[in-house]
Design a protein around this motif. Sequence first.
Motif, short mmCIF file in Angstrom:
data_model
loop_
_atom_site.label_atom_id
_atom_site.label_comp_id
_atom_site.label_asym_id
_atom_site.label_seq_id
_atom_site.Cartn_x
_atom_site.Cartn_y
_atom_site.Cartn_z
N GLN A 50 0.83 -1.21 0.00
CA GLN A 50 0.00 0.00 0.00
C GLN A 50 0.86 1.26 0.00
O GLN A 50 0.55 2.24 -0.69
N LEU A 51 1.96 1.24 0.75
CA LEU A 51 2.87 2.39 0.76
C LEU A 51 3.52 2.59 -0.61
O LEU A 51 3.69 3.73 -1.07
N ALA A 52 3.86 1.49 -1.26
CA ALA A 52 4.45 1.58 -2.60
C ALA A 52 3.42 2.16 -3.58
O ALA A 52 3.76 3.04 -4.39
N TYR A 53 2.17 1.69 -3.52
CA TYR A 53 1.13 2.20 -4.39
C TYR A 53 0.96 3.71 -4.19
O TYR A 53 0.83 4.46 -5.15
N GLN A 54 0.95 4.12 -2.94
CA GLN A 54 0.79 5.53 -2.62
C GLN A 54 1.95 6.35 -3.19
O GLN A 54 1.74 7.40 -3.79
N ARG A 55 3.16 5.87 -3.00
CA ARG A 55 4.33 6.58 -3.51
C ARG A 55 4.29 6.67 -5.03
O ARG A 55 4.59 7.71 -5.61
N ILE A 56 3.90 5.60 -5.68
CA ILE A 56 3.79 5.59 -7.14
C ILE A 56 2.73 6.60 -7.59
O ILE A 56 2.96 7.39 -8.51
N GLU A 57 1.58 6.56 -6.96
CA GLU A 57 0.49 7.45 -7.35
C GLU A 57 0.86 8.92 -7.19
O GLU A 57 0.49 9.76 -8.00
N GLU A 58 1.62 9.24 -6.16
CA GLU A 58 2.00 10.63 -5.89
C GLU A 58 3.23 11.08 -6.68
O GLU A 58 3.61 12.24 -6.61
N SER A 59 3.82 10.17 -7.43
CA SER A 59 5.05 10.48 -8.17
C SER A 59 4.75 11.24 -9.47
O SER A 59 3.61 11.36 -9.89
N ASP A 60 5.82 11.71 -10.10
CA ASP A 60 5.71 12.42 -11.37
C ASP A 60 5.86 11.47 -12.57
O ASP A 60 6.03 11.93 -13.70
N LEU A 61 5.80 10.19 -12.33
CA LEU A 61 5.95 9.21 -13.42
C LEU A 61 4.75 9.29 -14.36
O LEU A 61 3.67 9.72 -13.97
N SER A 62 4.96 8.84 -15.58
CA SER A 62 3.84 8.79 -16.53
C SER A 62 2.84 7.72 -16.08
O SER A 62 3.17 6.83 -15.29
N GLU A 63 1.64 7.81 -16.60
CA GLU A 63 0.60 6.85 -16.23
C GLU A 63 1.00 5.43 -16.64
O GLU A 63 0.73 4.47 -15.91
N ASP A 64 1.66 5.28 -17.77
CA ASP A 64 2.12 3.96 -18.21
C ASP A 64 3.16 3.40 -17.25
O ASP A 64 3.11 2.22 -16.88
N GLU A 65 4.11 4.24 -16.82
CA GLU A 65 5.14 3.80 -15.88
C GLU A 65 4.50 3.41 -14.55
O GLU A 65 4.87 2.40 -13.95
N LYS A 66 3.54 4.20 -14.11
CA LYS A 66 2.86 3.90 -12.85
C LYS A 66 2.15 2.55 -12.93
O LYS A 66 2.28 1.72 -12.03
N THR A 67 1.46 2.32 -14.03
CA THR A 67 0.74 1.07 -14.22
C THR A 67 1.69 -0.12 -14.23
O THR A 67 1.43 -1.14 -13.57
N LEU A 68 2.79 0.00 -14.96
CA LEU A 68 3.76 -1.10 -15.03
C LEU A 68 4.39 -1.38 -13.67
O LEU A 68 4.56 -2.55 -13.29
N LEU A 69 4.73 -0.35 -12.92
CA LEU A 69 5.31 -0.56 -11.59
C LEU A 69 4.31 -1.21 -10.65
O LEU A 69 4.66 -2.14 -9.91
N VAL A 70 3.06 -0.76 -10.67
CA VAL A 70 2.03 -1.35 -9.81
C VAL A 70 1.86 -2.83 -10.16
O VAL A 70 1.78 -3.68 -9.27
N GLN A 71 1.83 -3.15 -11.45
CA GLN A 71 1.67 -4.55 -11.86
C GLN A 71 2.84 -5.40 -11.38
O GLN A 71 2.63 -6.53 -10.92
N LEU A 72 4.05 -4.86 -11.46
CA LEU A 72 5.21 -5.62 -11.01
C LEU A 72 5.18 -5.81 -9.50
O LEU A 72 5.46 -6.90 -9.00
#
Length: 79
Positions: A50-72
Amino acid sequence: MIDAYKRLWPDRQAVQQITTDEELETSMRIELNDELTHPRVRKSVDEKLQLAYQRIEESDLSEDEKTLLVQLYKKLAAQ
């Protein structure tokens, strides 16, 4: 994906030295298992996820990068 993960954790020197997908997955597993924290204060995999998801969501990464990281992260947490 490695570049996105490095941008997610810019202050972690070990993360900045990742060069392969295997090293990336190892780093993510260490994070999910909270292995760098003393055993008495470790968080559960679900909490770390959950902390990782939160950090990813709040990051400046592109939506595609966010999706790929969440999936991994999901894949590694399920193992």
